[in-house]
Scaffold this active site. Structure first.
Site, PDB file in Angstrom:
ATOM      1  CE  LYS A   1      -1.870  -4.121   3.456  1.00  0.00           C
ATOM      2  NZ  LYS A   1      -2.087  -5.086   2.373  1.00  0.00           N
TER       3      LYS A   1
ATOM      4  CB  SER B   1      -0.859   0.014   1.266  1.00  0.00           C
ATOM      5  OG  SER B   1      -1.526   1.253   1.403  1.00  0.00           O
TER       6      SER B   1
ATOM      7  CE1 TYR C   1      -4.518  -2.276   5.551  1.00  0.00           C
ATOM      8  CE2 TYR C   1      -3.712  -0.047   5.180  1.00  0.00           C
ATOM      9  CZ  TYR C   1      -4.193  -1.245   4.686  1.00  0.00           C
ATOM     10  OH  TYR C   1      -4.352  -1.420   3.328  1.00  0.00           O
TER      11      TYR C   1
HETATM   12  N1  LIG Z   1      -8.761  -0.273  -1.166  1.00  0.00           N
HETATM   13  C1  LIG Z   1      -7.676   0.449  -0.940  1.00  0.00           C
HETATM   14  O1  LIG Z   1      -7.708   1.690  -0.932  1.00  0.00           O
HETATM   15  C2  LIG Z   1      -6.371  -0.222  -0.699  1.00  0.00           C
HETATM   16  C3  LIG Z   1      -6.274  -1.569  -0.433  1.00  0.00           C
HETATM   17  N2  LIG Z   1      -5.036  -2.129  -0.223  1.00  0.00           N
HETATM   18  C4  LIG Z   1      -4.915  -3.541   0.037  1.00  0.00           C
HETATM   19  O2  LIG Z   1      -5.548  -4.269  -0.974  1.00  0.00           O
HETATM   20  C5  LIG Z   1      -5.890  -5.559  -0.490  1.00  0.00           C
HETATM   21  C6  LIG Z   1      -7.277  -5.898  -0.961  1.00  0.00           C
HETATM   22  O3  LIG Z   1      -8.220  -5.040  -0.361  1.00  0.00           O
HETATM   23  P1  LIG Z   1      -9.455  -4.394  -1.144  1.00  0.00           P
HETATM   24  O4  LIG Z   1      -9.633  -5.060  -2.424  1.00  0.00           O
HETATM   25  O5  LIG Z   1      -9.266  -2.944  -1.114  1.00  0.00           O
HETATM   26  O6  LIG Z   1     -10.668  -4.675  -0.146  1.00  0.00           O
HETATM   27  P2  LIG Z   1     -11.660  -5.907  -0.056  1.00  0.00           P
HETATM   28  O7  LIG Z   1     -12.224  -5.867   1.317  1.00  0.00           O
HETATM   29  O8  LIG Z   1     -12.592  -5.909  -1.190  1.00  0.00           O
HETATM   30  O9  LIG Z   1     -10.700  -7.156  -0.234  1.00  0.00           O
HETATM   31  C7  LIG Z   1     -10.049  -7.809   0.812  1.00  0.00           C
HETATM   32  C8  LIG Z   1     -10.276  -9.294   0.593  1.00  0.00           C
HETATM   33  O10 LIG Z   1      -9.523 -10.026   1.553  1.00  0.00           O
HETATM   34  C9  LIG Z   1     -10.371 -11.018   2.080  1.00  0.00           C
HETATM   35  N3  LIG Z   1      -9.937 -11.388   3.414  1.00  0.00           N
HETATM   36  C10 LIG Z   1     -10.029 -10.663   4.554  1.00  0.00           C
HETATM   37  N4  LIG Z   1      -9.552 -11.367   5.581  1.00  0.00           N
HETATM   38  C11 LIG Z   1      -9.170 -12.567   5.079  1.00  0.00           C
HETATM   39  C12 LIG Z   1      -8.609 -13.720   5.662  1.00  0.00           C
HETATM   40  N5  LIG Z   1      -8.356 -13.787   6.974  1.00  0.00           N
HETATM   41  N6  LIG Z   1      -8.320 -14.771   4.855  1.00  0.00           N
HETATM   42  C13 LIG Z   1      -8.575 -14.715   3.521  1.00  0.00           C
HETATM   43  N7  LIG Z   1      -9.113 -13.635   2.923  1.00  0.00           N
HETATM   44  C14 LIG Z   1      -9.407 -12.581   3.697  1.00  0.00           C
HETATM   45  C15 LIG Z   1     -11.755 -10.389   2.109  1.00  0.00           C
HETATM   46  O11 LIG Z   1     -12.778 -11.351   2.210  1.00  0.00           O
HETATM   47  C16 LIG Z   1     -11.758  -9.654   0.785  1.00  0.00           C
HETATM   48  O12 LIG Z   1     -12.180 -10.483  -0.269  1.00  0.00           O
HETATM   49  C17 LIG Z   1      -5.718  -5.499   1.019  1.00  0.00           C
HETATM   50  O13 LIG Z   1      -4.517  -6.148   1.377  1.00  0.00           O
HETATM   51  C18 LIG Z   1      -5.587  -4.019   1.306  1.00  0.00           C
HETATM   52  O14 LIG Z   1      -4.807  -3.766   2.429  1.00  0.00           O
HETATM   53  C19 LIG Z   1      -3.906  -1.403  -0.289  1.00  0.00           C
HETATM   54  C20 LIG Z   1      -3.963  -0.087  -0.544  1.00  0.00           C
HETATM   55  C21 LIG Z   1      -5.184   0.612  -0.757  1.00  0.00           C
HETATM   56  C1  LIG Z   2      -8.324   1.213   3.514  1.00  0.00           C
HETATM   57  C2  LIG Z   2      -7.759   2.535   3.064  1.00  0.00           C
HETATM   58  O1  LIG Z   2      -8.759   3.321   2.548  1.00  0.00           O
HETATM   59  C3  LIG Z   2      -6.771   2.319   2.021  1.00  0.00           C
HETATM   60  O2  LIG Z   2      -5.914   1.312   2.423  1.00  0.00           O
HETATM   61  C4  LIG Z   2      -4.685   1.688   2.235  1.00  0.00           C
HETATM   62  O3  LIG Z   2      -3.768   0.935   2.290  1.00  0.00           O
HETATM   63  C5  LIG Z   2      -4.588   3.110   1.985  1.00  0.00           C
HETATM   64  O4  LIG Z   2      -4.283   3.758   3.185  1.00  0.00           O
HETATM   65  C6  LIG Z   2      -5.939   3.478   1.538  1.00  0.00           C
HETATM   66  O5  LIG Z   2      -6.331   4.737   1.902  1.00  0.00           O
END
Ligand SMILES: NC(=O)C1=CN([C@@H]2O[C@H](COP(=O)(O)OP(=O)(O)OC[C@H]3O[C@@H](n4cnc5c(N)ncnc54)[C@H](O)[C@@H]3O)[C@@H](O)[C@H]2O)C=CC1
Ligand SMILES: C[C@H](O)[C@@H]1OC(=O)[C@H](O)[C@@H]1O
Length: 254
Positions: free
Chosen positions: A161, A144, A157
């Site tokens: 990351k 991230s 968090y």
């Molecule tokens: N959305 C954002 O702004 C950002 C997201 N990220 C990272 O991207 C990755 C994906 O997140 P997003 O797609 O944004 O949100 P999201 O909530 O749609 O995806 C996260 C996924 O991880 C799964 N998950 C959660 N805990 C779990 C576990 N214990 N075992 C297996 N799967 C699990 C959830 O069910 C979900 O499908 C995360 O690692 C997050 O930290 C990084 C930077 C920014």
């Molecule tokens: C969950 C936050 O909105 C998201 O996750 C990150 O890793 C960045 O800080 C984004 O803002």
């Protein structure tokens, strides 16, 4: 041009958001998919159906990445289904926003376990299989922008990351001799379930949009291209790298 033709690609947390977009993106580029998911079966089944509609094969394997055994089982299921592991996308993560001074211990421990321990054991299990196969591989971790900057409600968090980013640097060294490349993507603010409640605050959302030189927050699909690229032979000499995918948010001081 298809960048992942015939590759077996594993993605954690792939039923929603960035993981799902990465899985679909890999399928569009010719890969077969093994997707991990933790919660309800419906979104995982629909992800599999979407991949199959693209003419590729896919299976969904349920498991909590915080449990090290999940990683071993996930890789074993991939080998059973498709005979090999070429790419691991370690993506699963949580971000339960909370103030620092009264942060509950269980929230800290769970966030560390899912985001950092989960990535560690998934990457290790994939690498063990890739070394056994003897023809290299690629690992892409979803870190991230928060590996580089802080967040008032993300004190539990952001260290995870930064840890994932650091994990890719160290595994790039440990696995280079096996032809396994390890890189991370650093998304900015991407509109997904993880921040739906946080960004319901219109003032905050507008502030985040204003900070972004490209003028909008990201969509999960914005990550698909960078992840497919790093997983592919187009990036054959790229390892230990971190690619910001943030619309320019990080560099925008004033
Ligand atoms: N959305 C954002 O702004 C950002 C997201 N990220 C990272 O991207 C990755 C994906 O997140 P997003 O797609 O944004 O949100 P999201 O909530 O749609 O995806 C996260 C996924 O991880 C799964 N998950 C959660 N805990 C779990 C576990 N214990 N075992 C297996 N799967 C699990 C959830 O069910 C979900 O499908 C995360 O690692 C997050 O930290 C990084 C930077 C920014
Ligand atoms: C969950 C936050 O909105 C998201 O996750 C990150 O890793 C960045 O800080 C984004 O803002």
């Amino acid at each position: 041009m298809k960048l992942l033709e015939g590759k077996t690609v594993l993605v954690t947390g792939a039923s929603t958001g960035i993981g799902r977009a990465a899985a679909i993106g890999a399928a569009r580029h010719g890969a077969d998919l093994v997707i991990n998911y933790a919660h309800s079966d419906g979104p995982a089944a629909s992800c599999v159906a979407e991949i199959e509609a693209l003419g590729r094969r896919a299976i969904a394997v349920k498991g909590d990445v915080a449990d090290p055994q999940t990683a071993q089982d996930f890789v074993a299921r991939a080998v059973d289904a498709f005979g090999k592991v070429d790419v691991m996308v370690s993506n699963a993560g949580i971000c339960p926003f909370h103030a620092f001074l009264d942060m509950p211990v269980d929230v800290v421990e769970r966030t560390f376990k899912v985001n950092l321990h989960g990535a560690y054991f998934m990457v290790q299990a994939a690498a063990q299989q890739m070394v056994k196969q003897g023809h290299g591989g690629a690992i892409v971790a979803v870190s991230s922008i928060s590996a580089l900057v802080g967040g008032e409600y993300q004190t539990h968090y952001t260290p995870t990351k930064a840890g994932v980013h650091s994990l890719m640097q160290s595994t790039a060294i440990a696995l280079g001799k096996h032809g396994i490349r390890c890189n991370s993507v650093l998304p900015g603010t991407i509109l997904t379930e993880i921040n739906k409640d946080d960004l319901a605050d219109q003032e905050k959302r507008e502030y985040m949009e204003k900070r972004t030189p490209l003028g909008r927050l990201g969509q999960p699909e914005d990550l698909a291209g960078p992840i497919v690229f790093l997983a592919s032979d187009m990036a054959a000499y790229v390892t230990g790298a971190a690619l910001l995918v943030d619309g320019g948010m990080y560099v925008n001081l004033q």
